[in-house]
Scaffold this motif. Structure first.
Motif, PDB file in Angstrom:
ATOM      1  N   ILE A  22      65.585  58.363 -42.573  1.00 28.94           N
ATOM      2  CA  ILE A  22      66.698  59.298 -42.447  1.00 28.94           C
ATOM      3  C   ILE A  22      66.145  60.690 -42.736  1.00 28.94           C
ATOM      4  O   ILE A  22      65.669  60.953 -43.840  1.00 28.94           O
ATOM      5  CB  ILE A  22      67.822  58.947 -43.435  1.00 28.94           C
ATOM      6  CG1 ILE A  22      68.305  57.515 -43.199  1.00 28.94           C
ATOM      7  CG2 ILE A  22      68.966  59.957 -43.336  1.00 28.94           C
ATOM      8  CD1 ILE A  22      69.159  56.957 -44.314  1.00 28.94           C
ATOM      9  N   LYS A  23      66.209  61.574 -41.743  1.00 31.15           N
ATOM     10  CA  LYS A  23      65.704  62.935 -41.926  1.00 31.15           C
ATOM     11  C   LYS A  23      66.815  63.850 -42.418  1.00 31.15           C
ATOM     12  O   LYS A  23      67.956  63.788 -41.943  1.00 31.15           O
ATOM     13  CB  LYS A  23      65.146  63.491 -40.619  1.00 31.15           C
ATOM     14  CG  LYS A  23      63.817  62.920 -40.231  1.00 31.15           C
ATOM     15  CD  LYS A  23      63.247  63.674 -39.043  1.00 31.15           C
ATOM     16  CE  LYS A  23      61.863  63.171 -38.711  1.00 31.15           C
ATOM     17  NZ  LYS A  23      61.264  63.922 -37.610  1.00 31.15           N
ATOM     18  N   VAL A  24      66.436  64.726 -43.366  1.00 27.07           N
ATOM     19  CA  VAL A  24      67.371  65.700 -43.936  1.00 27.07           C
ATOM     20  C   VAL A  24      66.791  67.087 -43.700  1.00 27.07           C
ATOM     21  O   VAL A  24      65.631  67.336 -44.014  1.00 27.07           O
ATOM     22  CB  VAL A  24      67.556  65.483 -45.452  1.00 27.07           C
ATOM     23  CG1 VAL A  24      68.499  66.522 -46.034  1.00 27.07           C
ATOM     24  CG2 VAL A  24      68.040  64.078 -45.747  1.00 27.07           C
ATOM     25  N   GLY A  25      67.604  67.989 -43.179  1.00 28.20           N
ATOM     26  CA  GLY A  25      67.141  69.356 -42.971  1.00 28.20           C
ATOM     27  C   GLY A  25      68.187  70.188 -42.268  1.00 28.20           C
ATOM     28  O   GLY A  25      69.170  69.665 -41.735  1.00 28.20           O
ATOM     29  N   ALA A  26      67.974  71.492 -42.258  1.00 28.93           N
ATOM     30  CA  ALA A  26      68.931  72.426 -41.661  1.00 28.93           C
ATOM     31  C   ALA A  26      69.169  72.151 -40.180  1.00 28.93           C
ATOM     32  O   ALA A  26      70.272  72.342 -39.674  1.00 28.93           O
ATOM     33  CB  ALA A  26      68.444  73.859 -41.862  1.00 28.93           C
ATOM     34  N   SER A  27      68.150  71.686 -39.470  1.00 34.73           N
ATOM     35  CA  SER A  27      68.299  71.433 -38.032  1.00 34.73           C
ATOM     36  C   SER A  27      68.532  69.954 -37.703  1.00 34.73           C
ATOM     37  O   SER A  27      68.543  69.576 -36.536  1.00 34.73           O
ATOM     38  CB  SER A  27      67.054  71.940 -37.288  1.00 34.73           C
ATOM     39  OG  SER A  27      65.914  71.228 -37.723  1.00 34.73           O
ATOM     40  N   GLU A  28      68.727  69.138 -38.732  1.00 36.86           N
ATOM     41  CA  GLU A  28      68.965  67.701 -38.530  1.00 36.86           C
ATOM     42  C   GLU A  28      70.459  67.402 -38.587  1.00 36.86           C
ATOM     43  O   GLU A  28      71.256  68.212 -39.072  1.00 36.86           O
ATOM     44  CB  GLU A  28      68.236  66.890 -39.613  1.00 36.86           C
ATOM     45  CG  GLU A  28      66.736  67.070 -39.615  1.00 36.86           C
ATOM     46  CD  GLU A  28      66.069  66.575 -38.346  1.00 36.86           C
ATOM     47  OE1 GLU A  28      66.519  65.562 -37.767  1.00 36.86           O
ATOM     48  OE2 GLU A  28      65.091  67.207 -37.926  1.00 36.86           O
ATOM     49  N   SER A  29      70.847  66.214 -38.134  1.00 37.56           N
ATOM     50  CA  SER A  29      72.268  65.843 -38.190  1.00 37.56           C
ATOM     51  C   SER A  29      72.732  65.634 -39.634  1.00 37.56           C
ATOM     52  O   SER A  29      73.896  65.842 -39.939  1.00 37.56           O
ATOM     53  CB  SER A  29      72.528  64.587 -37.352  1.00 37.56           C
ATOM     54  OG  SER A  29      71.764  63.507 -37.843  1.00 37.56           O
ATOM     55  N   ILE A  30      71.822  65.238 -40.507  1.00 37.28           N
ATOM     56  CA  ILE A  30      72.140  65.108 -41.934  1.00 37.28           C
ATOM     57  C   ILE A  30      71.488  66.276 -42.650  1.00 37.28           C
ATOM     58  O   ILE A  30      70.278  66.449 -42.623  1.00 37.28           O
ATOM     59  CB  ILE A  30      71.666  63.760 -42.498  1.00 37.28           C
ATOM     60  CG1 ILE A  30      72.420  62.625 -41.802  1.00 37.28           C
ATOM     61  CG2 ILE A  30      71.872  63.707 -44.006  1.00 37.28           C
ATOM     62  CD1 ILE A  30      72.074  61.243 -42.276  1.00 37.28           C
ATOM     63  N   LYS A  31      72.313  67.108 -43.297  1.00 36.04           N
ATOM     64  CA  LYS A  31      71.833  68.312 -43.942  1.00 36.04           C
ATOM     65  C   LYS A  31      71.791  68.202 -45.459  1.00 36.04           C
ATOM     66  O   LYS A  31      71.253  69.057 -46.132  1.00 36.04           O
ATOM     67  CB  LYS A  31      72.706  69.492 -43.526  1.00 36.04           C
ATOM     68  CG  LYS A  31      72.663  69.708 -42.020  1.00 36.04           C
ATOM     69  CD  LYS A  31      73.501  70.834 -41.562  1.00 36.04           C
ATOM     70  CE  LYS A  31      73.561  71.026 -40.074  1.00 36.04           C
ATOM     71  NZ  LYS A  31      72.639  70.388 -39.222  1.00 36.04           N
ATOM     72  N   SER A  32      72.345  67.135 -46.003  1.00 37.52           N
ATOM     73  CA  SER A  32      72.464  66.949 -47.442  1.00 37.52           C
ATOM     74  C   SER A  32      71.651  65.740 -47.904  1.00 37.52           C
ATOM     75  O   SER A  32      71.752  64.656 -47.320  1.00 37.52           O
ATOM     76  CB  SER A  32      73.944  66.738 -47.793  1.00 37.52           C
ATOM     77  OG  SER A  32      74.094  66.138 -49.041  1.00 37.52           O
ATOM     78  N   ILE A  33      70.888  65.930 -48.963  1.00 34.77           N
ATOM     79  CA  ILE A  33      70.134  64.818 -49.544  1.00 34.77           C
ATOM     80  C   ILE A  33      71.104  63.779 -50.097  1.00 34.77           C
ATOM     81  O   ILE A  33      70.889  62.575 -49.944  1.00 34.77           O
ATOM     82  CB  ILE A  33      69.169  65.315 -50.632  1.00 34.77           C
ATOM     83  CG1 ILE A  33      68.170  66.312 -50.045  1.00 34.77           C
ATOM     84  CG2 ILE A  33      68.438  64.143 -51.281  1.00 34.77           C
ATOM     85  CD1 ILE A  33      67.324  67.033 -51.078  1.00 34.77           C
ATOM     86  N   LYS A  34      72.178  64.225 -50.732  1.00 37.74           N
ATOM     87  CA  LYS A  34      73.177  63.284 -51.269  1.00 37.74           C
ATOM     88  C   LYS A  34      73.747  62.398 -50.169  1.00 37.74           C
ATOM     89  O   LYS A  34      73.924  61.196 -50.352  1.00 37.74           O
ATOM     90  CB  LYS A  34      74.308  64.041 -51.964  1.00 37.74           C
ATOM     91  CG  LYS A  34      73.984  64.528 -53.339  1.00 37.74           C
ATOM     92  CD  LYS A  34      75.201  65.153 -53.991  1.00 37.74           C
ATOM     93  CE  LYS A  34      74.896  65.595 -55.394  1.00 37.74           C
ATOM     94  NZ  LYS A  34      76.064  66.207 -56.045  1.00 37.74           N
ATOM     95  N   GLN A  35      74.051  62.984 -49.028  1.00 38.98           N
ATOM     96  CA  GLN A  35      74.584  62.204 -47.903  1.00 38.98           C
ATOM     97  C   GLN A  35      73.557  61.195 -47.414  1.00 38.98           C
ATOM     98  O   GLN A  35      73.883  60.048 -47.121  1.00 38.98           O
ATOM     99  CB  GLN A  35      74.990  63.139 -46.766  1.00 38.98           C
ATOM    100  CG  GLN A  35      75.557  62.419 -45.568  1.00 38.98           C
ATOM    101  CD  GLN A  35      75.851  63.351 -44.400  1.00 38.98           C
ATOM    102  OE1 GLN A  35      75.571  64.543 -44.452  1.00 38.98           O
ATOM    103  NE2 GLN A  35      76.401  62.796 -43.343  1.00 38.98           N
ATOM    104  N   ALA A  36      72.297  61.609 -47.349  1.00 40.19           N
ATOM    105  CA  ALA A  36      71.242  60.699 -46.898  1.00 40.19           C
ATOM    106  C   ALA A  36      71.065  59.543 -47.871  1.00 40.19           C
ATOM    107  O   ALA A  36      70.900  58.391 -47.457  1.00 40.19           O
ATOM    108  CB  ALA A  36      69.930  61.464 -46.733  1.00 40.19           C
TER     109      ALA A  36
END
Length: 103
Positions: A22-36
């Protein structure tokens, strides 16, 4: 001894076959570490891309791989803990922790 090694090898291969990244980052669909972390299943990898993350205290209760790419910064903004781990077998690496409020 051989039987134990074979069992460990089979288990690692089995888990890796069903794990996801699961990728987390400003340009990814998941932007929050907590959500990931909430989305991840045991054995999954949460790959955090470079950036500054101010998410308050993240609580890790699953055996996942939490990996920072390019040393992303986790900030407690001088107010909160950054990461609390309540599990065994989790791997955390590649992060820069700054401005923690509580150690």
């Amino acid at each position: 001894m051989k039987r134990s090694l074979v069992l460990v090898f089979v288990l690692i291969n089995f888990l890796s076959a069903y794990s996801k990244t699961i990728k987390v980052g400003a340009s990814e669909s998941i932007k929050s570490i907590k959500q990931a972390i909430a989305t991840a299943e045991p054995g999954d990898t949460v790959l955090v891309l470079p950036g500054i993350y101010k998410e308050g205290n993240m609580i890790l209760e699953k055996s996942i791989f939490l990996i920072g790419e390019g040393y992303p910064t986790l900030s407690g903004e001088n107010k909160v803990e950054i990461l609390t781990v309540h599990t065994t077998g989790a791997v955390i690496q590649g992060f820069r922790f700054v401005d923690t409020g509580i150690g």
